[in-house]
Each structure stands twice: as C-alpha cells, then as structure tokens.
Design an enzyme around this catalytic site. Structure first.
Site, short mmCIF file in Angstrom:
data_model
loop_
_atom_site.label_atom_id
_atom_site.label_comp_id
_atom_site.label_asym_id
_atom_site.label_seq_id
_atom_site.Cartn_x
_atom_site.Cartn_y
_atom_site.Cartn_z
N HIS A 80 -9.77 26.25 4.26
CA HIS A 80 -11.09 25.77 4.67
C HIS A 80 -11.15 25.28 6.10
CE1 HIS A 80 -15.16 24.32 4.07
NE2 HIS A 80 -14.81 23.19 4.66
N HIS A 111 -15.64 25.69 7.45
CA HIS A 111 -15.71 24.27 7.84
C HIS A 111 -16.71 23.95 8.94
CE1 HIS A 111 -14.35 20.21 7.80
NE2 HIS A 111 -13.57 20.26 8.85
N ASP A 168 -16.69 24.13 0.09
CA ASP A 168 -18.01 23.54 0.38
C ASP A 168 -19.10 24.21 -0.45
OD1 ASP A 168 -16.76 21.84 2.10
OD2 ASP A 168 -17.88 22.42 3.88
N ASN A 215 -13.71 20.45 2.23
CA ASN A 215 -13.71 18.99 2.36
C ASN A 215 -14.84 18.34 1.57
OD1 ASN A 215 -15.34 20.24 4.60
ND2 ASN A 215 -15.86 18.11 5.02
N HIS A 216 -15.90 19.09 1.25
CA HIS A 216 -16.99 18.50 0.47
C HIS A 216 -16.68 18.45 -1.02
CE1 HIS A 216 -20.37 17.60 3.19
NE2 HIS A 216 -19.68 18.38 4.00
#
Length: 310
Positions: free
Chosen positions: A91, A198, A6, A38-39
């Site tokens: 993450h 996260h 992220d 996830n980003h």
C-alpha cells in the site's frame, strides 16, 4: 485481482465496498487478493467515517459487533504480495527490518510488541521481502512501535523524487525514500517493479517533483533495476469536500501486468460513475483533509485511544 487497500473511509459506501470485496474473496479465494491499507485500522476508521457509517447503517449492538469483526478482518489482511517473483504490491512503500525476537525470560510472560516498543532502527535499515514475510501484520492499529514498525512503514511510507531516505515527518510515521533506495531494494530482492497506492490527488497536491495523480497513476521512480509506480483506484476523489473547495475531478486507474516479464504495467484509466445523493459520515470541517496532515502525533496514538465501541 489484487486490491491494494483503503477499502473504507472518506466515502458513503465503505460498508458495501468492503463486503463486496470479501464476498469475492470467499467466492474466488485463489483469484482475489485483498491487501491492507492504512485506513484498515482503528484510528483511521474512527476519524474518517467508517465507524460512523457502520453505526448509522446497522445501529446498536449489531453495529458494534460488526465493527469489531471488521477490525479483526483488517488485522488479518496481508501487507503485500509478490507477483511472478517480479512485482511487489503493497500500500505505502519501503520498510525497515522487523525487530529481533526478544529473549524469553524464564517464568515470565509478556507481549512481544510491548517488550520491543523502544525498537527504533535508522531509516536506512531497509528490510527485504523475506523480512516482510516474517514481520507482524501490525495488529488492529499499527502505530510504528516495536513489532508493529515494519507494518506501519509498509502502510504509511511515500516515495520522493530526491535520493536519500528519512522519516516521514509529514505523516508522523513511515519513511520517505528516494530512487536510490528503490534501486537498492529492487536489486537486493531480485524484483523489477513495486506497485503502491496510498496517495491520491489531494495527497500529491503541492508535492513538487511528483506526479499529480489526476490521471490515476504516476511512474515515480525509474531506475536500473525497474520502476516504482503509484496507482489510485478512486475517481473524482474525495467524494465529499467542504463548501468552496475545488474538486480534483481525477481519473482512476488500475495496472495490468502481462508475461513474460511482468514488470511493465499497462495502466487502464476510468472516470467516476454518476453518484446518487449520499450522506457524509465524517466532519468535513473538523476532520483533517488529508492523511498528510493526520499522523503528526500518530506515535502517541494506539488502539487504546479508541477503545470505546471496540
């Protein structure tokens, strides 16, 4: 130094942060490790500002080409790392086993991921570190389908204070797992610690039984074989909030590991530095406030939904 994903989105300086970290990796390849969050995906960067930031700062064809290059870098980031055979850093959280290798049909060619898009093991089919080593990194936009399932779980899963394991309905992808599954995972893999990120204070707001992350970290599971902790490195997060919303004013933290056991993290906290005025690159009203609300229909999305400017 391990940076746990992220690096972009929901802030004004994602480009500068990413390029600085990449420069450190080039300068110190054996000392700096960048893991995927996830980003670092096509869908999140389209929704939460990094794509718009890139277009605003570079403009035109240069920005489009840089964005394509960034997506290739994101897809190449490792999903996890193991420190001194003791601590696993990733993450999101625990993950299911990757699908089996498809049988090759004579005279026919196909993409492995699309051939196995119906692969859907139960949540309890938890993978091992060796499974993770063999898994796909998920491509440009991990969506939970086929060979991308394991990577999606790694990036999107969350711990729970209660025993058991279920699909992560709040996010639409990944798992929600309790301390019993953390214990089983640590024991199976001979580990003593899982470090994940996260979830900041916004994601933890309203999650009963979980640390609020206002201090930058939370010890979420303490079990016989070790611990699972959440560490969040963005102070006073998120940078931008809609008018009338209260700020969390949270501290951030990093985990310092020392020998000989490497399984007892020391948490170092820090506050936000003064920020200059900056532009917000995503719509605070129309964009979702938290990833908790983002992925309800994530399984229906993939990189093709965001093909413009790819």
């Amino acid at each position: 130094l391990v940076f746990n994903g992220d690096f972009v989105d929901r802030g004004a300086w994602g480009v500068e942060t990413l390029f600085l970290l990449l420069a450190w990796k080039v300068a110190m390849p054996s000392r700096v490790f960048l893991l995927r969050g996830n980003h670092e995906s096509t869908s999140c960067t389209k929704l939460y500002g990094f794509h718009t930031e890139m277009m605003a700062k570079y403009g035109g064809l240069d920005a489009k080409e840089l964005y394509r290059m960034c997506k290739r870098v994101f897809a190449a980031f490792p999903l996890a790392c193991v420190i001194q055979s003791t601590a696993l850093v990733l993450h999101g959280g625990l993950f299911r086993k990757p699908p089996p290798e498809p049988k090759k049909k004579k005279g026919k060619k196909g993409k492995r991921g699309r051939e196995l898009d119906d692969w859907d093991p139960p949540p309890s089919d938890i993978g091992t570190v060796e499974d993770l080593r063999a898994a796909s990194k998920g491509g440009p936009d991990p969506d939970g389908l086929g060979s991308r399932l394991t990577a999606t779980d790694v990036l999107w899963s969350d711990p729970s204070p209660e025993n058991g394991i279920t699909l992560n309905d709040a996010r639409g992808v990944g798992l929600v797992f309790g301390p019993d599954f953390t214990e089983a995972f640590l024991a199976e893999n001979g580990l003593g610690l899982v470090i994940r990120s996260h979830e900041g204070p916004d994601a933890r707001d309203g999650r009963e039984g979980m640390g609020d992350m206002l201090g930058g970290y939370s010890v979420d599971h303490e079990v016989s074989s070790g611990k699972l902790v959440t560490v969040f490195g963005a102070p006073d997060y998120p940078q931008f909030q809609a008018q009338g919303e209260d700020r969390y004013l949270n501290k951030a933290a990093y985990a310092l590991l020392r020998g000989p056991d490497w399984a007892e993290p020391e948490f170092v906290q820090y506050d936000a530095a003064p920020r200059p005025e900056a532009e917000c690159y995503y719509d605070l009203v129309d964009s979702l406030d938290s990833d908790e609300e983002f992925a309800g229909d994530y399984a229906e999305r993939d990189a093709s939904d965001f093909s413009q400017d790819d």
